[in-house]
Structure formats: C-alpha cells, structure tokens
Motif scaffolding. Sequence first.
Motif, PDB file in Angstrom:
ATOM      1  N   UNK A 153     -12.622  55.301 -31.752  1.00 17.53           N
ATOM      2  CA  UNK A 153     -12.872  56.732 -31.547  1.00 17.53           C
ATOM      3  C   UNK A 153     -13.061  57.398 -32.910  1.00 17.53           C
ATOM      4  N   UNK A 154     -13.842  58.452 -32.920  1.00 20.67           N
ATOM      5  CA  UNK A 154     -14.213  59.113 -34.176  1.00 20.67           C
ATOM      6  C   UNK A 154     -13.285  60.310 -34.429  1.00 20.67           C
ATOM      7  N   UNK A 155     -12.130  60.029 -35.026  1.00 24.44           N
ATOM      8  CA  UNK A 155     -11.213  61.122 -35.328  1.00 24.44           C
ATOM      9  C   UNK A 155     -10.352  60.770 -36.544  1.00 24.44           C
ATOM     10  N   UNK A 156      -9.818  61.812 -37.171  1.00 25.68           N
ATOM     11  CA  UNK A 156      -8.772  61.672 -38.169  1.00 25.68           C
ATOM     12  C   UNK A 156      -7.548  62.394 -37.641  1.00 25.68           C
ATOM     13  N   UNK A 157      -6.359  61.920 -37.982  1.00 23.77           N
ATOM     14  CA  UNK A 157      -5.153  62.512 -37.414  1.00 23.77           C
ATOM     15  C   UNK A 157      -4.100  62.726 -38.498  1.00 23.77           C
ATOM     16  N   UNK A 158      -3.390  63.854 -38.398  1.00 19.92           N
ATOM     17  CA  UNK A 158      -2.284  64.175 -39.300  1.00 19.92           C
ATOM     18  C   UNK A 158      -1.050  64.422 -38.451  1.00 19.92           C
ATOM     19  N   UNK A 159       0.026  63.695 -38.765  1.00 16.81           N
ATOM     20  CA  UNK A 159       1.262  63.808 -38.004  1.00 16.81           C
ATOM     21  C   UNK A 159       2.263  64.726 -38.705  1.00 16.81           C
ATOM     22  N   UNK A 160       3.248  65.179 -37.943  1.00 19.57           N
ATOM     23  CA  UNK A 160       4.323  66.009 -38.470  1.00 19.57           C
ATOM     24  C   UNK A 160       5.048  65.306 -39.617  1.00 19.57           C
ATOM     25  N   UNK A 161       5.232  63.996 -39.499  1.00 19.25           N
ATOM     26  CA  UNK A 161       6.011  63.230 -40.477  1.00 19.25           C
ATOM     27  C   UNK A 161       5.164  62.731 -41.652  1.00 19.25           C
ATOM     28  N   UNK A 162       3.896  63.194 -41.734  1.00 17.60           N
ATOM     29  CA  UNK A 162       2.940  62.799 -42.778  1.00 17.60           C
ATOM     30  C   UNK A 162       2.473  61.355 -42.604  1.00 17.60           C
ATOM     31  N   UNK A 163       3.416  60.397 -42.363  1.00 13.98           N
ATOM     32  CA  UNK A 163       3.079  58.984 -42.140  1.00 13.98           C
ATOM     33  C   UNK A 163       2.297  58.383 -43.304  1.00 13.98           C
ATOM     34  N   UNK A 164       2.637  58.791 -44.523  1.00 15.03           N
ATOM     35  CA  UNK A 164       2.023  58.186 -45.705  1.00 15.03           C
ATOM     36  C   UNK A 164       2.672  56.829 -45.982  1.00 15.03           C
ATOM     37  N   UNK A 188      -6.003  64.962 -46.527  1.00 12.73           N
ATOM     38  CA  UNK A 188      -7.125  64.346 -47.242  1.00 12.73           C
ATOM     39  C   UNK A 188      -7.422  62.957 -46.682  1.00 12.73           C
ATOM     40  N   UNK A 189      -6.376  62.183 -46.385  1.00  6.70           N
ATOM     41  CA  UNK A 189      -6.574  60.848 -45.817  1.00  6.70           C
ATOM     42  C   UNK A 189      -7.280  60.928 -44.459  1.00  6.70           C
ATOM     43  N   UNK A 190      -6.875  61.917 -43.647  1.00  5.01           N
ATOM     44  CA  UNK A 190      -7.494  62.075 -42.328  1.00  5.01           C
ATOM     45  C   UNK A 190      -8.968  62.454 -42.433  1.00  5.01           C
ATOM     46  N   UNK A 191      -9.332  63.160 -43.507  1.00  2.00           N
ATOM     47  CA  UNK A 191     -10.710  63.617 -43.681  1.00  2.00           C
ATOM     48  C   UNK A 191     -11.576  62.609 -44.443  1.00  2.00           C
ATOM     49  N   UNK A 192     -10.964  61.559 -44.984  1.00  2.00           N
ATOM     50  CA  UNK A 192     -11.663  60.654 -45.902  1.00  2.00           C
ATOM     51  C   UNK A 192     -12.923  60.048 -45.298  1.00  2.00           C
ATOM     52  N   UNK A 193     -12.860  59.647 -44.044  1.00  2.00           N
ATOM     53  CA  UNK A 193     -13.996  58.973 -43.412  1.00  2.00           C
ATOM     54  C   UNK A 193     -14.965  59.943 -42.742  1.00  2.00           C
ATOM     55  N   UNK A 194     -14.803  61.249 -43.035  1.00  2.00           N
ATOM     56  CA  UNK A 194     -15.655  62.307 -42.448  1.00  2.00           C
ATOM     57  C   UNK A 194     -15.684  62.231 -40.930  1.00  2.00           C
ATOM     58  N   UNK A 195     -14.512  62.301 -40.278  1.00  2.00           N
ATOM     59  CA  UNK A 195     -14.476  62.182 -38.808  1.00  2.00           C
ATOM     60  C   UNK A 195     -15.123  63.395 -38.135  1.00  2.00           C
ATOM     61  N   UNK A 196     -15.587  63.168 -36.927  1.00  2.00           N
ATOM     62  CA  UNK A 196     -16.148  64.272 -36.165  1.00  2.00           C
ATOM     63  C   UNK A 196     -15.083  65.177 -35.585  1.00  2.00           C
ATOM     64  N   UNK A 197     -13.865  64.641 -35.417  1.00  2.00           N
ATOM     65  CA  UNK A 197     -12.777  65.382 -34.800  1.00  2.00           C
ATOM     66  C   UNK A 197     -11.517  65.213 -35.640  1.00  2.00           C
ATOM     67  N   UNK A 213      -7.443  65.840 -35.627  1.00  2.00           N
ATOM     68  CA  UNK A 213      -6.305  66.083 -34.749  1.00  2.00           C
ATOM     69  C   UNK A 213      -5.060  66.326 -35.604  1.00  2.00           C
ATOM     70  N   UNK A 214      -4.367  67.412 -35.344  1.00  4.47           N
ATOM     71  CA  UNK A 214      -3.193  67.800 -36.119  1.00  4.47           C
ATOM     72  C   UNK A 214      -1.998  67.936 -35.174  1.00  4.47           C
ATOM     73  N   UNK A 215      -1.001  67.079 -35.354  1.00  6.59           N
ATOM     74  CA  UNK A 215       0.168  67.077 -34.469  1.00  6.59           C
ATOM     75  C   UNK A 215       1.354  67.728 -35.182  1.00  6.59           C
ATOM     76  N   UNK A 216       1.589  69.011 -34.910  1.00 10.81           N
ATOM     77  CA  UNK A 216       2.673  69.778 -35.550  1.00 10.81           C
ATOM     78  C   UNK A 216       2.673  69.539 -37.071  1.00 10.81           C
ATOM     79  N   UNK A 272      -5.184  71.338 -32.937  1.00 14.45           N
ATOM     80  CA  UNK A 272      -3.836  71.306 -33.492  1.00 14.45           C
ATOM     81  C   UNK A 272      -2.802  71.571 -32.410  1.00 14.45           C
ATOM     82  N   UNK A 273      -1.762  70.758 -32.386  1.00 16.34           N
ATOM     83  CA  UNK A 273      -0.622  70.968 -31.497  1.00 16.34           C
ATOM     84  C   UNK A 273       0.443  71.756 -32.254  1.00 16.34           C
ATOM     85  N   UNK A 274       0.980  72.785 -31.632  1.00 16.12           N
ATOM     86  CA  UNK A 274       2.058  73.546 -32.250  1.00 16.12           C
ATOM     87  C   UNK A 274       2.904  74.220 -31.178  1.00 16.12           C
ATOM     88  N   UNK A 275       4.168  74.483 -31.519  1.00 16.03           N
ATOM     89  CA  UNK A 275       5.008  75.304 -30.656  1.00 16.03           C
ATOM     90  C   UNK A 275       5.216  76.667 -31.286  1.00 16.03           C
TER      91      UNK A 275
END
Length: 376
Positions: free
Chosen positions: A87-98, A157-166, A168-171, A201-204
């Motif tokens: 799937x064509x997406x980049x994702x950023x998690x709450x915990x960064x996951x670096x 920046x990592x999520x955007x590196x591959x120029x994704x079409x979508x 996704x930001x999780x909190x 983006x997911x947020x509460x």
Amino acid sequence: MTDNSSTSDASRSVYLQVDRLSKKFGIFTALNEVSLEVYEGEFVCFLGPSGCGKTTFLRAIAGLDIQTSGTVRQAGRDISALPPAERDFGIVFQSYALFPNLTAARNIAFGLENQQLGKPAIEARVAELLELVGLPEQGPKYPAQLSGGQQQRIALARALATSPGLLLLDEPLSALDAKVRARLRHEMKRLQRRLGVTTIMVTHDQEEALTMADRIVVMNHGVIEQVGTPTEIYREPDTLFVADFIGAMNQVPARSEGDARLAIGSLSLESRNHGIAAGSDIIAAIRPEDIIPLDEDGEAAGAGTEGNRLEAEVEDMEFLGSFWRVTLKHDALGKSRLIADLSVNALRRTAIEPGDRMQVELPAGRLWVFPPTHKP
C-alpha cells in the motif's frame, strides 16, 4: 459558514474511498459499516473518545488490521486485501517507533534503502528531508540524543521519505508537552499544505482537530457521528454527542412545545427548528459563549434579540484569563446550572459579583434541541 478546505468538494477528486467498512474482534464490533471519502490533498482528522474505533479505522486503511468486510480504494485502486508493504502510505506513530541503534539520518534513509536507491540519491533525499523538518544539523545524532519534538520530526521525515500518496498519523503529538505540541501542530499543518500530501490523523484532542483539519470525522462506538469542517462540527452539531464532545455545552432537560419552541420548567423559549413533537422530553443545549449578558437597562453587550431573556443568580465566578466563566442558577432550571463564558469587558460593564442577579439572553438561533436518547 466558513470552510477550512482550500478547495470546494466539487473541484477535487476523491483519493481515498472507504465503503461499508466493518471490523470485528470476536463478538465485539470495533467498526460498523463505516463509509468515507477523502479528497486529494486533504487533511482529515478522526476524532473521538478512547474506544470509539478511530485507531482501528486508521489501521484498516493501512492494512495493519484487515477489515472483516467492506472495501478500501486508494487513487482508484482496490487495496482492501493488500498487505501494508503493497500500500502507498507513510505512517507516524505516537511512540515515534524510531530505530534506537540508527542515527536520525539512517532512520530517514531506511525506507529508501529498501527501494535500492543509490547512495548519492539517498543522501540527497535525507538532507532534503532534514531541512524540510527544520533539523538540518541533527542527522548524525541517535534518537536518545534528541528531544521528543525532534524525534517526532524525524519520524515524520521518515514517513515522507518515499513520497507516499497517503500520510497516516496515529496520535502523533500526544506524548509531547503542551508548548511543543502547539508548535509542532502548526509546523505539521504548514508542511502538509506545502507538500499537498493527503493526510489522515487520529486524535482524541479536539483542539488539535479544530486547528489542523480541513474536515473532522467524529466517531463514537464504531460509527461516524458527523463529518464536516471544524466550523461546521463546532457550530452545527448533528447530535448531542458531537455537541458535547467538541467544546463546552450546557445541557438542560426540557420539554418540546412544538417546532422551534421549548419549555424549561416555567420558562417558554424560542429555539432552533427541531421537529420534535410537542410534549416530548428533550435536551436544550447552548454553548457558554453564546449566552449574552445584559446591562441594567436590558441592553445586550452583543447583538441580541428581544426574546429568551431571564434573570438568574450568579452562583460562582471563575477567572480564566481572557474571559470569566460564570455559573448561573434559576428556579426553572431545578438542579441544572447554566455556564456562561463572558468577556472581561462585559463583566466590567455589568460589575456583577457572586450572589448578584443578572439578566442574560439565550439567542434562539444558538439554542439547540436534541432527543435525550442521543446523550452519551
């Protein structure tokens, strides 16, 4: 009504189309036939309380939790059954996951290395992204040497590196302190507009959603309660849940007196059109800032009408910097209270103190009516 979107819906193409998506975990239904269209270049926030299904919805779009039924189409392509890697997406998690054992630059380069790009191209792209997120000097540092805000920028920046079409930001900002969160909020929105990447983006955090989103998707118990611009969600709520979840809202048990009228105890008031049969139990709702204070001559401090006025006793006053929060009681309200947010200037004109009586107006156009069954 002001629309925060940069372009009207009619002139934009649908980039992501979700149709009747459901997700069950055993007998628990986390998503119940959810449908949504997201336009190209749009910033959409999934907003709701814990357990409402917003993260499950995001993970289904990403393929991290495949839906039980329903379809997901991205740029016209059916991705419903595809694994995340396809799937064509980049994702950023709450915990960064670096990756803690990789430098910031190597974290950003990770996805590019998997694409087997040449070293010069990867280095150029990493340098470009470090500059883009405002951290051009931080590439050699490891995650533990960076602040939380810096780590989150590297994750972006990592999520955007591959120029994704979508995107996704999780909190993505919830682990940061308030000042850093407010600054990154602005920077992320500015970056998203600059790149034009379709973002969910997911947020509460309602303030986060109101300030960042082109449209907000308010979720509750696995279904979508309302979709609209921040202005629409705040000023034109479809349900009592939305009205109560977004911002502060006075809620008072009342009785319908036919369309556009209601009774609170002995008070008979005009309201917005509601179409609920006379004699039915209802909830009357008004935002604290919509209550208009009147001076001693009965003149409104704002643009008032002549109806829906009452004299109430000031039970309590709380100074909140830019305004005063005033608690009002009235015999017709019974045990209920009205909370009014009044400007410092309005309070200076009326010169009220706790125990005083003051006249207020409840504008009919801002007095909402909901069935009590809609109350969470």
